[in-house]
Motif scaffolding. Structure first.
Motif, short mmCIF file in Angstrom:
data_model
loop_
_atom_site.label_atom_id
_atom_site.label_comp_id
_atom_site.label_asym_id
_atom_site.label_seq_id
_atom_site.Cartn_x
_atom_site.Cartn_y
_atom_site.Cartn_z
N UNK A 1 -5.30 4.07 9.62
CA UNK A 1 -6.00 3.05 8.84
C UNK A 1 -5.36 2.95 7.45
N UNK A 2 -5.42 1.77 6.85
CA UNK A 2 -4.98 1.62 5.46
C UNK A 2 -5.97 0.76 4.68
N UNK A 3 -7.23 0.84 5.06
CA UNK A 3 -8.24 -0.04 4.46
C UNK A 3 -8.69 0.41 3.08
N UNK A 4 -8.61 1.71 2.80
CA UNK A 4 -9.05 2.18 1.49
C UNK A 4 -7.96 3.02 0.84
N UNK B 1 4.99 9.33 4.34
CA UNK B 1 6.32 8.71 4.16
C UNK B 1 7.20 9.58 3.26
N UNK B 2 6.58 10.24 2.28
CA UNK B 2 7.35 11.10 1.37
C UNK B 2 8.03 12.26 2.09
N UNK B 3 7.50 12.64 3.28
CA UNK B 3 8.12 13.72 4.04
C UNK B 3 9.51 13.33 4.54
N UNK B 4 9.73 12.05 4.74
CA UNK B 4 11.04 11.58 5.17
C UNK B 4 11.36 11.80 6.63
N UNK B 5 10.35 12.02 7.46
CA UNK B 5 10.58 12.28 8.89
C UNK B 5 10.85 10.98 9.64
N UNK B 6 11.71 11.06 10.64
CA UNK B 6 11.93 9.92 11.51
C UNK B 6 10.79 9.78 12.53
N UNK B 7 10.23 10.91 12.93
CA UNK B 7 9.11 10.86 13.86
C UNK B 7 8.01 11.82 13.38
N UNK B 8 6.76 11.46 13.64
CA UNK B 8 6.37 10.21 14.26
C UNK B 8 6.46 9.03 13.29
N UNK B 9 6.81 7.86 13.84
CA UNK B 9 6.77 6.65 13.02
C UNK B 9 5.32 6.34 12.67
N UNK B 10 5.06 6.00 11.43
CA UNK B 10 3.71 5.67 10.98
C UNK B 10 3.50 4.17 11.17
N UNK B 11 2.45 3.79 11.90
CA UNK B 11 2.14 2.39 12.14
C UNK B 11 0.72 2.10 11.69
N UNK B 12 0.42 0.83 11.53
CA UNK B 12 -0.89 0.42 11.05
C UNK B 12 -1.81 -0.05 12.16
N UNK B 13 -3.01 -0.42 11.76
CA UNK B 13 -4.04 -0.93 12.68
C UNK B 13 -4.84 -1.99 11.95
N UNK B 14 -5.07 -3.11 12.61
CA UNK B 14 -5.77 -4.21 11.95
C UNK B 14 -6.65 -4.96 12.95
N UNK B 15 -7.70 -5.54 12.43
CA UNK B 15 -8.46 -6.49 13.22
C UNK B 15 -7.68 -7.81 13.26
N UNK B 16 -8.09 -8.69 14.13
CA UNK B 16 -7.35 -9.94 14.30
C UNK B 16 -7.71 -10.91 13.17
#
Length: 443
Positions: free
Chosen positions: A62-65, A76-91
């Motif tokens: 989630x990135x709502x708050x 993201x600061x860790x700099x890892x290739x995996x796992x890729x961080x993805x988002x989630x949204x309502x339509x």
């Protein structure tokens, strides 16, 4: 004739389609919705570290708050290739704008509720036509702004798939041919069996998406209300899906989700070609979840339960001592665990003998051998059985109690010839000699 006497002797299974498959973790997103669970920023970072160590390909967040966004930025600061961080949204465009505000997010899931009960009673839409228009608008907006997409087809196993959902998917593919179509079994109605069709059959749904519509990327997201979570996820892979969305320990709403650790173990240990996942951290991961989040992991829970490699019964313990393959389907080291032999009311002489030898080894720093007919061993066995027969004990013998028995019967008896010792420590193997009983003189 085939002989199966070791783990290496057993053949591995092959995926029918030979498709490359991947894991998407939702512990931080869906798992955080479990009643009573609150994931702090530090919790999320540590979960991310475990997922990285295991080799999971993606996670969704989630990135709502601000708290959610801060955690994502630290990942993201860790700099890892995996796992890729993805988002989630309502339509909605507003939700997608939230994804676009976070530097580094290149993919988002978009919630598309497709069952009639969700369209009408949950979302209060006028009907399927309005729902379709809403979903496609959000998808187009995300694609136009450079995002890769996942279409989360919520409650698909209670939806009119042939009449509404599959036609919707065709339109989704026209907008984004690479969109990951997530088959959401939102209340666990889905079944992993091939001969079940509309709307419950996970294999039929996956095969229709793959063969009839030509979907490139298919993902399952299964809730475990009927206990078919892991089975349905694996069935998805078996019939052509290349992704599954899971949570660690299956945490989530109600009965939770498909359990990551079960699916990882099945892939790594039973299916050909899955050396990419490192299962050694999963036991540590489970202990972290117990300690930090207050989760209770059942002792008999598959893969990570405390009893998975614990043996008490005489037949099982003796069999494991001779060859772990007899009663352990995989070595404990595979999941970062250790074997535990327990003495209880069903334990035989062999496990008691083993535990006494182990206790003596630790106590005296000497490798000992105790014969099965050693009278001291038999006396200890008799005393233990009396605890269960006469005192009706209901727990196993603790290591501290066993130490007391060893001290009582063995500690002050000669271990080996003093000439074979050096610098106060015993060397090599020594048979524990029984004490010589004094013989009374007679006339």
């Amino acid at each position: 004739m085939k002989i199966y006497e070791s783990y290496e002797d057993l053949p591995k299974l092959k995926l029918p389609y030979g498709n490359e498959i991947f894991i998407s973790d939702s512990t931080i997103r869906d798992g955080s919705q479990m009643p009573g669970i609150v994931l702090s920023r530090e919790h999320k970072i540590q979960i991310y570290e475990y997922l990285h160590e295991i080799g999971i390909e993606k996670l969704e967040a989630f990135v709502f708050n601000k708290r959610d966004r801060d955690a994502v930025e630290l990942m993201f600061d860790r700099g890892y290739e995996c796992p890729e961080i993805t988002g989630w949204a309502r339509a909605s465009r507003a939700d997608i704008d939230k994804i676009l505000e976070v530097d580094g997010l290149e993919e988002t899931g978009i919630l598309m509720s497709v069952s009639d009960t969700h369209i009408y009673s949950k979302m209060r839409l006028s009907g399927r036509e309005e729902a379709e228009e809403k979903y496609l608008d959000a998808l187009q907006y995300a694609v136009d702004h450079g995002l890769r997409t996942r279409a989360h087809l919520e409650d698909m196993t209670r939806a009119d798939n042939y009449g509404f959902v599959f036609p919707l998917v065709k339109k989704i593919m026209e907008i984004d041919p690479d969109c990951i179509i997530r088959v959401c079994d939102t209340v666990g109605y889905g079944m992993p069996f091939m001969n079940i069709d509309e709307p419950y059959g996970i294999p039929k749904i996956v095969q229709y998406l793959k063969k009839d519509i030509g979907v490139k990327n298919i993902e399952t997201h299964i809730h475990d209300d009927y206990g078919f979570g892991a089975a349905s996820s694996i069935a998805g892979f078996w019939h052509g899906a290349n992704w599954t969305s899971v949570t660690f320990l299956g945490i989530g709403e109600r009965a939770g989700n498909s359990e990551m650790e079960k699916i990882l173990l099945f892939l790594a240990d039973r299916v050909e070609g899955f050396d990419k996942y490192n299962l050694e951290p999963v036991t540590r991961f489970a202990k972290f979840m117990e300690k930090e989040l207050g989760l209770r992991v059942p002792r008999n829970k598959a893969v990570v339960g405390k009893n998975i490699f614990a043996h008490e019964s005489g037949i099982h313990a003796a069999g494991v001592l001779k060859n772990p393959f007899n009663y352990e389907p995989y070595p404990p080291e595979l999941v970062g665990s250790t074997r535990l032999l327990l003495i209880g009311d069903s334990s035989g002489l062999e496990v008691i003998r083993y535990k006494i030898q182990e206790t003596l080894n630790d106590l005296l720093d000497v490798e000992t051998i105790i014969e099965k007919d050693d009278r001291r061993l038999l006396k200890i066995q008799k005393e233990i059985q009396q605890l269960y027969d006469k005192e009706e004990r209901v727990s196993c013998i603790s290591d501290e109690e066993l130490l007391a028995y060893v001290e009582k019967y063995f500690l002050y008896q000669p271990i080996c010839d003093p000439a074979h010792t050096g610098r106060g420590k015993f060397k090599g193997k020594g048979k524990i000699q029984e004490p010589v009983e004094e013989v009374e003189e007679t006339d």
